[in-house]
Enzyme design. Structure first.
Site, PDB file in Angstrom:
ATOM      1  N   LYS A  17       0.836  -1.217   0.000  1.00 33.50           N
ATOM      2  CA  LYS A  17       0.000   0.000   0.000  1.00 33.50           C
ATOM      3  C   LYS A  17       0.867   1.262   0.000  1.00 33.50           C
ATOM      4  O   LYS A  17       0.624   2.193  -0.756  1.00 33.50           O
ATOM      5  CB  LYS A  17      -0.926   0.040   1.238  1.00 33.50           C
ATOM      6  CG  LYS A  17      -1.871  -1.132   1.364  1.00 33.50           C
ATOM      7  CD  LYS A  17      -2.816  -0.966   2.547  1.00 33.50           C
ATOM      8  CE  LYS A  17      -2.128  -0.936   3.898  1.00 33.50           C
ATOM      9  NZ  LYS A  17      -1.465  -2.186   4.284  1.00 33.50           N
ATOM     10  N   ARG A  30      -9.380   1.095   8.679  1.00 38.25           N
ATOM     11  CA  ARG A  30      -9.017  -0.280   9.018  1.00 38.25           C
ATOM     12  C   ARG A  30     -10.143  -0.989   9.755  1.00 38.25           C
ATOM     13  O   ARG A  30      -9.997  -2.166  10.093  1.00 38.25           O
ATOM     14  CB  ARG A  30      -7.778  -0.253   9.910  1.00 38.25           C
ATOM     15  CG  ARG A  30      -6.478  -0.574   9.186  1.00 38.25           C
ATOM     16  CD  ARG A  30      -5.396  -0.508  10.218  1.00 38.25           C
ATOM     17  NE  ARG A  30      -4.217  -1.241   9.946  1.00 38.25           N
ATOM     18  CZ  ARG A  30      -3.122  -0.731   9.413  1.00 38.25           C
ATOM     19  NH1 ARG A  30      -3.092   0.506   8.986  1.00 38.25           N
ATOM     20  NH2 ARG A  30      -2.039  -1.464   9.304  1.00 38.25           N
ATOM     21  N   ARG A  41      11.867  -6.348   5.338  1.00 43.31           N
ATOM     22  CA  ARG A  41      11.694  -4.885   5.301  1.00 43.31           C
ATOM     23  C   ARG A  41      12.575  -4.224   6.361  1.00 43.31           C
ATOM     24  O   ARG A  41      12.651  -4.666   7.498  1.00 43.31           O
ATOM     25  CB  ARG A  41      10.220  -4.568   5.563  1.00 43.31           C
ATOM     26  CG  ARG A  41       9.891  -3.101   5.503  1.00 43.31           C
ATOM     27  CD  ARG A  41       8.443  -2.888   5.166  1.00 43.31           C
ATOM     28  NE  ARG A  41       7.536  -3.251   6.246  1.00 43.31           N
ATOM     29  CZ  ARG A  41       6.209  -3.160   6.143  1.00 43.31           C
ATOM     30  NH1 ARG A  41       5.655  -2.745   5.015  1.00 43.31           N
ATOM     31  NH2 ARG A  41       5.435  -3.500   7.151  1.00 43.31           N
ATOM     32  N   ARG A  47      11.331  -2.617  11.905  1.00 42.62           N
ATOM     33  CA  ARG A  47      10.219  -2.181  12.753  1.00 42.62           C
ATOM     34  C   ARG A  47       9.910  -3.281  13.751  1.00 42.62           C
ATOM     35  O   ARG A  47       9.871  -4.453  13.382  1.00 42.62           O
ATOM     36  CB  ARG A  47       8.972  -1.935  11.883  1.00 42.62           C
ATOM     37  CG  ARG A  47       8.897  -0.571  11.279  1.00 42.62           C
ATOM     38  CD  ARG A  47       7.822  -0.470  10.230  1.00 42.62           C
ATOM     39  NE  ARG A  47       6.498  -0.939  10.641  1.00 42.62           N
ATOM     40  CZ  ARG A  47       5.417  -0.850   9.865  1.00 42.62           C
ATOM     41  NH1 ARG A  47       5.500  -0.333   8.664  1.00 42.62           N
ATOM     42  NH2 ARG A  47       4.256  -1.282  10.293  1.00 42.62           N
ATOM     43  N   ARG A  96      -0.663  -9.167  13.383  1.00 44.76           N
ATOM     44  CA  ARG A  96      -1.205  -8.114  12.509  1.00 44.76           C
ATOM     45  C   ARG A  96      -2.056  -8.725  11.385  1.00 44.76           C
ATOM     46  O   ARG A  96      -3.077  -8.159  10.992  1.00 44.76           O
ATOM     47  CB  ARG A  96      -0.064  -7.271  11.935  1.00 44.76           C
ATOM     48  CG  ARG A  96       0.545  -6.343  12.997  1.00 44.76           C
ATOM     49  CD  ARG A  96       1.893  -5.824  12.577  1.00 44.76           C
ATOM     50  NE  ARG A  96       1.840  -4.960  11.429  1.00 44.76           N
ATOM     51  CZ  ARG A  96       2.873  -4.754  10.599  1.00 44.76           C
ATOM     52  NH1 ARG A  96       4.025  -5.371  10.794  1.00 44.76           N
ATOM     53  NH2 ARG A  96       2.750  -3.934   9.584  1.00 44.76           N
TER      54      ARG A  96
HETATM   55  P1  AMP Z   1       0.931   0.342   9.069  1.00 44.57           P
HETATM   56  O1  AMP Z   1       2.184   1.117   8.896  1.00 44.57           O
HETATM   57  O2  AMP Z   1      -0.199   0.841   8.222  1.00 44.57           O
HETATM   58  O3  AMP Z   1       1.145  -1.150   8.940  1.00 44.57           O
HETATM   59  O4  AMP Z   1       0.445   0.598  10.582  1.00 44.57           O
HETATM   60  C1  AMP Z   1       1.256   0.240  11.677  1.00 44.57           C
HETATM   61  C2  AMP Z   1       0.420   0.205  12.943  1.00 44.57           C
HETATM   62  O5  AMP Z   1      -0.134   1.514  13.187  1.00 44.57           O
HETATM   63  C3  AMP Z   1      -0.787  -0.711  12.926  1.00 44.57           C
HETATM   64  O6  AMP Z   1      -0.447  -2.061  13.222  1.00 44.57           O
HETATM   65  C4  AMP Z   1      -1.664  -0.089  14.000  1.00 44.57           C
HETATM   66  O7  AMP Z   1      -1.174  -0.361  15.295  1.00 44.57           O
HETATM   67  C5  AMP Z   1      -1.435   1.403  13.746  1.00 44.57           C
HETATM   68  N1  AMP Z   1      -2.405   1.938  12.754  1.00 44.57           N
HETATM   69  C6  AMP Z   1      -2.122   2.446  11.527  1.00 44.57           C
HETATM   70  N2  AMP Z   1      -3.236   2.833  10.902  1.00 44.57           N
HETATM   71  C7  AMP Z   1      -4.270   2.542  11.735  1.00 44.57           C
HETATM   72  C8  AMP Z   1      -5.676   2.679  11.652  1.00 44.57           C
HETATM   73  N3  AMP Z   1      -6.276   3.189  10.546  1.00 44.57           N
HETATM   74  N4  AMP Z   1      -6.409   2.282  12.718  1.00 44.57           N
HETATM   75  C9  AMP Z   1      -5.847   1.774  13.815  1.00 44.57           C
HETATM   76  N5  AMP Z   1      -4.526   1.605  13.963  1.00 44.57           N
HETATM   77  C10 AMP Z   1      -3.731   1.982  12.935  1.00 44.57           C
END
Ligand code: AMP
Length: 215
Positions: free
Chosen positions: A13, A88, A127, A160, A171
């Site tokens: 994404k 999400r 990553r 990360r 996740r």
């Molecule tokens: P990402 O970089 O999109 O994989 O997001 C990393 C982490 O940020 C996720 O595992 C959640 O803990 C938090 N996060 C990111 N976007 C959201 C969202 N829209 N709603 C809730 N938590 C989020």
């Protein structure tokens, strides 16, 4: 063009959102990037979000909704946006609809990137990201010029915490439980375009543009 990129962690994404943003000049709104930046800076939001992010859980809906509403009010988002990692959950999607409707706007398309789980795990485990500017690399697919060092700012690259294998499985489970139902939510509204998110980022990008009706 008001677009949502939907997909599990590791689906690409962020990579595709950056490409769309660069070509069409619409900002990429990544809630994950915003939350990681808040955690790095140690803000109130960051302190609240960090433990949840580290364990692979979602941050509460009201917090992320507020972040996105603020981003949508920025002048650079007035001509369009690419949402990456938001919504999400169904309540987030409903809050987004409401916020856009208030401003006389709407989502034009939702592109779902479908990728087999084995590929997601392979992508995420390789990553690495820059501890300072957040640039993303992959040990095999997109290595930095010098191992362990960011090409752009020479800071060290880190994995990360939530990219470690046990967190990744959590996740993916959270995605299946809370986020995947959004596909149905948007399919019912006639907005969902599903594409295969496998192969080179450039090849996937051609399919993303096709799905958006962009030559
Ligand atoms: P990402 O970089 O999109 O994989 O997001 C990393 C982490 O940020 C996720 O595992 C959640 O803990 C938090 N996060 C990111 N976007 C959201 C969202 N829209 N709603 C809730 N938590 C989020």
């Amino acid at each position: 063009m008001n677009v949502i990129l939907l997909g599990p962690p590791g689906a690409g994404k962020g990579t595709q959102a950056k490409k769309l943003s660069a070509e069409f000049g619409t900002p990429q709104i990544s809630t994950g990037d915003i939350l990681r930046d808040a955690a790095r800076r140690g803000t109130e939001l960051g302190k609240l979000a960090a433990p949840l992010m580290q364990s692979g859980q979602l941050v509460p809906d009201d917090l992320v909704v507020k972040i996105v509403e603020e981003c949508l009010r920025q002048p650079d988002a007035s001509r369009g946006f690419v949402l990456d990692g938001f919504p999400r959950t169904i309540p987030q999607a409903e809050a987004l609809d409401a916020a856009l409707a208030k401003a006389g706007r709407k989502i034009d398309a939702v592109v779902s990137l479908d990728v087999p789980e084995s590929t997601l795990i392979q992508r995420i485990s390789g990553r690495r990201s820059c501890a300072k500017d957040g640039s993303v690399y992959h040990l095999n697919e997109n290595p930095p010029r010098q191992a362990g060092i960011c090409d752009k700012c020479s800071s060290p690259l880190i994995q990360r915490e939530d990219d470690q294998e046990d967190k990744v499985r959590e996740r993916l489970a959270v995605y299946a439980r809370q986020t995947a139902p959004l596909k149905d939510f948007y399919a019912k509204r006639g907005l969902l375009r599903s594409i295969e998110g496998v192969g080179s980022p450039e090849g996937v990008y051609l399919d993303v543009k096709k799905a958006l009706g962009k030559p």
